[in-house]
Write a protein that holds these residues in place. Structure first.
Motif, PDB file in Angstrom:
ATOM      1  N   ILE A  52       0.838  -1.202   0.000  1.00 20.60           N
ATOM      2  CA  ILE A  52       0.000   0.000   0.000  1.00 20.60           C
ATOM      3  C   ILE A  52       0.872   1.251   0.000  1.00 20.60           C
ATOM      4  N   ALA A  53       1.917   1.246   0.818  1.00 15.34           N
ATOM      5  CA  ALA A  53       2.788   2.422   0.900  1.00 15.34           C
ATOM      6  C   ALA A  53       3.521   2.667  -0.419  1.00 15.34           C
ATOM      7  N   GLU A  54       3.987   1.605  -1.058  1.00 25.34           N
ATOM      8  CA  GLU A  54       4.702   1.774  -2.324  1.00 25.34           C
ATOM      9  C   GLU A  54       3.803   2.405  -3.379  1.00 25.34           C
ATOM     10  N   ILE A  55       2.551   1.999  -3.411  1.00 20.80           N
ATOM     11  CA  ILE A  55       1.602   2.569  -4.358  1.00 20.80           C
ATOM     12  C   ILE A  55       1.282   4.023  -4.011  1.00 20.80           C
ATOM     13  N   CYS A  56       1.061   4.282  -2.736  1.00 23.93           N
ATOM     14  CA  CYS A  56       0.569   5.596  -2.310  1.00 23.93           C
ATOM     15  C   CYS A  56       1.661   6.632  -2.106  1.00 23.93           C
ATOM     16  N   LEU A  57       2.850   6.189  -1.725  1.00 24.16           N
ATOM     17  CA  LEU A  57       3.922   7.124  -1.411  1.00 24.16           C
ATOM     18  C   LEU A  57       5.048   7.108  -2.432  1.00 24.16           C
ATOM     19  N   GLY A  58       5.170   6.030  -3.177  1.00 22.56           N
ATOM     20  CA  GLY A  58       6.320   5.863  -4.050  1.00 22.56           C
ATOM     21  C   GLY A  58       7.407   5.077  -3.335  1.00 22.56           C
ATOM     22  N   ARG A  59       8.352   4.556  -4.089  1.00 24.15           N
ATOM     23  CA  ARG A  59       9.351   3.651  -3.511  1.00 24.15           C
ATOM     24  C   ARG A  59      10.318   4.365  -2.581  1.00 24.15           C
TER      25      ARG A  59
END
Length: 249
Positions: free
Chosen positions: A116-123
């Protein structure tokens, strides 16, 4: 006329009821994640998949007679270790599952929260928040032991020998950061409350490190919010375009 009034009334009830709460709390987050997974499928979370594979690999290796030593040297962190060595091992310690906990829990946490974080915040931001949270826990252990067990913020000296690994601090920090960024305030509050209850029920090193991770994340959120205000920007939300999945080149 009566039909229109009934529809308006139902609409108002829906907005004020459980569905309305769920829509306000989770709709932007759900839309961002769903859109990314539908359009890119597993290509939306390559870093998360790599993290899951790395965690599983460390679990297999550290349970072999020949593998425990190398994993120990690469990713085991203890408060008794020299600080430079602990800092050197901290990045990989995030992906070393705790030996006394089921590995499936760690894998599920990484897949769900990191994804979820990778999608929402970027890597890059996901890694930054994850490592900041983990580092906060690692440094807190040393401070807590120095304070001593007589303080509610302290730890017993025996905790210096505890192996401090796993993704839980990073997962907690990322969950709070994503909830704040997508304005899921109640969900973020429940995460914080759960960690506080954990420390009250079982006041051990892991629980207090989770609180340290939350504290570090809240500081990061505060700094980012002040910078946005100085720049005249607004935080992401359903009324802006910035809450949609980030564009990656």
């Amino acid at each position: 006329m009566s039909g229109t009034s009934r529809e308006d009334r139902e609409h108002r009830e829906d907005r004020g009821g459980v569905r309305g709460f769920a829509r306000r709390e989770w709709a932007p987050l759900f839309t961002a994640v769903r859109t990314a997974l539908v359009t890119k499928r597993w290509r939306a979370i390559p870093m998360t998949l790599a993290a899951v594979c790395l965690t599983a690999l460390f679990q297999v290796v550290q349970n072999q007679d020949w593998g425990y030593g190398p994993v120990h040297d690469l990713g085991f962190v203890r408060a008794e270790d020299p600080l430079w060595l602990a800092l050197l091992r901290t990045p990989l310690s995030l992906f070393v599952p705790a030996l006394d906990l089921p590995v499936w829990g760690a894998l599920a946490q990484v897949l769900l929260v990191f994804g979820i974080a990778e999608i929402c915040l970027g890597r890059r931001r996901t890694l930054a928040v994850a490592y900041l949270s983990t580092l906060a826990g690692t440094l807190y252990a040393r401070v807590g032991i120095a304070i001593g067990p007589d303080s509610p913020f302290g730890l017993p000296a025996s905790d210096a020998l505890v192996v401090d690994t796993g993704p839980s601090a990073a997962v907690v920090g990322l969950a709070v950061y994503v909830c704040r960024r997508y304005r899921a305030y109640w969900t973020g509050g429940l995460v914080v409350l759960a960690m506080v209850v954990e420390v009250i029920v079982k006041p051990n090193l892991a629980g207090k490190e989770h609180l340290a991770a939350i504290a570090a994340t809240l500081v990061l959120i505060t700094v980012a919010a002040r910078r946005e205000r100085r720049q005249g920007g607004v935080g992401p939300g359903p009324e802006t375009r910035s809450w949609k999945p980030p564009i990656r080149s």
